[in-house]
Write an enzyme that holds these catalytic residues in place. Structure first.
Site, PDB file in Angstrom:
ATOM      1  N   GLY A  59       0.833  -1.197   0.000  1.00 10.52           N
ATOM      2  CA  GLY A  59       0.000   0.000   0.000  1.00 10.52           C
ATOM      3  C   GLY A  59       0.867   1.247   0.000  1.00 10.52           C
ATOM      4  N   CYS A  86       5.287  -6.014   1.740  1.00 11.26           N
ATOM      5  CA  CYS A  86       5.635  -4.593   1.671  1.00 11.26           C
ATOM      6  C   CYS A  86       4.933  -3.794   2.782  1.00 11.26           C
ATOM      7  CB  CYS A  86       5.341  -4.059   0.268  1.00 11.26           C
ATOM      8  SG  CYS A  86       6.219  -2.536  -0.054  1.00 11.26           S
ATOM      9  N   TYR A  87       3.953  -2.954   2.439  1.00  6.78           N
ATOM     10  CA  TYR A  87       3.236  -2.244   3.516  1.00  6.78           C
ATOM     11  C   TYR A  87       2.624  -3.251   4.497  1.00  6.78           C
ATOM     12  CZ  TYR A  87       0.055   0.935   5.924  1.00  6.78           C
ATOM     13  OH  TYR A  87      -0.599   1.656   6.887  1.00  6.78           O
ATOM     14  N   HIS A 177       7.748  -7.508  -3.486  1.00  5.11           N
ATOM     15  CA  HIS A 177       6.460  -7.938  -4.054  1.00  5.11           C
ATOM     16  C   HIS A 177       6.627  -9.250  -4.824  1.00  5.11           C
ATOM     17  CE1 HIS A 177       3.968  -4.339  -3.295  1.00  5.11           C
ATOM     18  NE2 HIS A 177       5.135  -3.720  -3.300  1.00  5.11           N
ATOM     19  N   GLU A 179       4.376 -10.984  -6.111  1.00  2.00           N
ATOM     20  CA  GLU A 179       3.320 -11.185  -7.111  1.00  2.00           C
ATOM     21  C   GLU A 179       3.650 -10.603  -8.476  1.00  2.00           C
ATOM     22  OE1 GLU A 179       3.227  -9.522  -4.397  1.00  2.00           O
ATOM     23  OE2 GLU A 179       2.285  -7.563  -4.557  1.00  2.00           O
ATOM     24  N   ASP A 234     -17.313 -11.950 -23.165  1.00  3.12           N
ATOM     25  CA  ASP A 234     -17.904 -11.930 -21.823  1.00  3.12           C
ATOM     26  C   ASP A 234     -19.399 -12.244 -21.840  1.00  3.12           C
ATOM     27  OD1 ASP A 234     -15.377 -11.116 -21.287  1.00  3.12           O
ATOM     28  OD2 ASP A 234     -15.887  -9.020 -20.870  1.00  3.12           O
ATOM     29  N   LYS A 376     -10.131 -12.258 -17.235  1.00  5.86           N
ATOM     30  CA  LYS A 376     -10.450 -12.471 -18.645  1.00  5.86           C
ATOM     31  C   LYS A 376     -10.001 -13.853 -19.156  1.00  5.86           C
ATOM     32  CE  LYS A 376     -11.889 -10.470 -22.506  1.00  5.86           C
ATOM     33  NZ  LYS A 376     -13.123  -9.672 -22.613  1.00  5.86           N
TER      34      LYS A 376
END
Ligand code: XMP
Length: 520
Positions: A59, A86-87, A177, A179, A234, A376
């Site tokens: 964050g 992180c945060y 991070h 990710e 979609d 997606k």
């Protein structure tokens, strides 16, 4: 919050730009997770969510600032593994009795290398095959003292506490991070974390499909559902899934505004009606739309006319379906969490240019949104699972206002016909050269200008067209596709030779920003 019988992981969002990617990585590991903004995460919420593990996201704030975001203190006594990023790492340290300090030469942004301690903990299994791992850092503050119970298991030059853990309580905290793409082996950390938290990896596409079918049946009962079928991925997947759940209780309305590509209406209606046995109304309203658009050349006016007529037409057909109480929409997960973020709070907004926006309230309809939890590419996988042809699933996006925004200036039937032919040849060329799947979107725009040419012995005075092809991840930014000169030359020759009405072809090399993908 969604009811699910699967193992659940709770991601507490402290506002990082990349929180969504944590969810992405977990999906790849067949783990069911939900992102919730920290403001909404009370202990009552945690208990009703019943997570098997919790992740604190990164964050932008500083835990040293009074009033900055926190996790509920009792979550540390809840008894499940927690991973702070992180945060999230700093919040953990701060709330558990460590110290966090701001800046002064210890900020780290970008690539960094973490070296391991001698002890290799389960979280790091498969990591440090070399003696260090590349990670991506993005922090101004840093932990200056770790909380009681924690030990250090990895350091980087500017982050002496890059990886810490309290193995007794299964709390893990990393400064970087894992990710993001620039932490190349980051997924391994998540894999280890969910394994040690006891996740069975039961979140598969098949399981999702079964669960959604049940849920749609429960929600809809014996009532009727209507769906605006656009031919896009979609709405098509949503329609196919709902059809599997409730069969004939679903009616789709395909609004044909006369601004579709060559053979598009026949292909879409044919596939759903004949091959998938769906009840589809083909609303052929080209005369209405093209009539209202006559003489209009301002882009926003054109969009507004189309948007309004679309709603009127959809409503007209929907009103004929007696007893419809639900409207199906192909809202995706990124559409949902976009607003469930740091600044957006808990309310949910649908894409602003969504074609049926505003309709549910106007018609008093409730929403069925079976794709709300999918990204997606997961929607595409579900579509394949449901039997939609691969060629259909992989189609480039096509905008609601259709060819109207690829025909700058005034729209005429003549221009639309020319545009359809040129576009079909361009796409055919791209497919023939095996480039279709590398490109986010490709199309032709017919320009509001005639130019002089010479064909055979005669002078021509015809339209010029622009070819557009872009690469993109989400349509928000884009780059033009670097075709070879050979490809461009061959395609231009084909279009000019085969399409009556075009005598000049250009290639649009504008990126977004500053351009947009569409011409209007
Ligand atoms: P732009 O032109 O804004 O387009 O760079 C970004 C992406 O959005 C699509 N697009 C639309 N899709 N209704 C839609 O359903 C619209 O009004 C609309 N306008 C643009 C565009 O095709 C591209 O994929």
């Amino acid at each position: 919050m969604t009811e699910t019988a699967h193992d659940r992981l709770l991601i507490i969002d402290f506002g990082s730009q990349v929180t969504q990617l944590i969810a992405r990585r977990l999906r790849e590991l067949n783990v069911y997770c939900e992102i919730h903004p920290y403001q909404n995460v009370t202990m009552d919420f945690v208990r009703s969510f019943a997570p098997k593990a919790v992740i604190f996201s990164g964050g932008p704030d500083s835990v040293t600032r009074e009033g900055s975001p926190r996790a509920p203190q009792e979550i540390f006594d809840y008894g499940v593994p927690i991973l702070g990023i992180c945060y999230g790492q700093q919040v953990m340290m701060h709330q558990l009795g460590g110290r966090v300090e701001s800046g002064h030469g210890t900020a780290e942004f970008g690539r960094a290398y973490v070296t391991p301690s001698d002890e290799r903990i389960e979280l790091l299994a498969g990591w440090f095959l070399e003696d260090k791992e590349q990670v991506w850092m993005s922090h101004g503050d840093h932990v200056s003292e770790i909380a009681p119970g924690f030990e250090v298991y990895g350091t980087s030059p500017n982050a002496p506490f890059a990886i810490t853990a309290d193995l007794e309580r299964n709390f893990f905290a990393v400064q970087f991070h894992p990710e993001v793409h620039h932490t190349p082996n980051g997924k391994t950390l998540y894999e280890n974390f969910v394994r040690l938290a006891g996740f069975s990896g039961d979140w598969t596409m098949g399981a999702y499909r079964e669960q959604m079918v049940e849920k749609i049946r429960e929600q809809v009962g014996d009532k009727k559902v209507i769906c605006a079928l656009s031919g896009g991925v979609d709405s098509s997947v949503a329609a196919a899934l709902i059809h599997e759940a409730i069969g004939d209780q679903l009616t789709c309305v395909f609004v044909d505004h006369g601004l579709l590509r060559k053979n598009e209406a026949q292909e879409v209606v044919g596939m759903f009606r004949d091959h998938m046995n769906l009840h589809v109304i083909h609303a052929d309203e080209a005369d209405l739309f093209l009539g209202e658009l006559e003489g209009q050349s301002d882009p926003e006016t054109k969009r507004k006319i189309i948007g309004k007529l679309f709603i009127d037409v959809f409503q007209k057909y929907a009103d004929q379906i007696e007893g419809a109480e639900f409207l199906a929409q192909g809202t995706l997960y990124p559409d949902v969490i976009e607003s469930v973020s740091f600044s957006g709070g808990p309310s949910v907004t649908i894409k602003s240019h969504h074609n049926v926006g505003g309709l549910p309230e106007k018609m008093g309809l409730k929403l069925v949104e079976p794709l709300r939890e999918l990204f997606k590419d997961e929607v595409r996988a579900l579509g394949r699972d449901l039997g939609l042809p691969a060629s259909f699933i992989g189609r480039h996006p096509f905008p609601g206002p259709g060819l109207a925004i690829r025909c700058p200036g005034e729209i005429t039937r003549e221009k639309l016909d020319i545009l359809r032919e040129a576009d079909a040849i361009y796409i055919d060329q791209i497919r023939k050269h095996g480039l279709y799947d590398e490109i986010w979107q490709a199309f032709v725009a017919i320009l509001p200008v005639r130019t002089v040419g010479v064909m055979g012995d005669g002078r021509t005075y015809d339209y010029a067209c622009a070819l557009r092809a872009v690469t993109s991840v989400d349509g928000m930014t884009a780059d033009y596709y670097p075709f070879t000169h050979e490809f461009l030359g061959e395609t231009a020759t084909r279009i000019i030779n085969e399409v009556k009405g075009i005598n000049r072809c250009t290639y649009d090399i504008t990126s977004k920003p500053p351009g947009t993908i569409e011409w209007e």
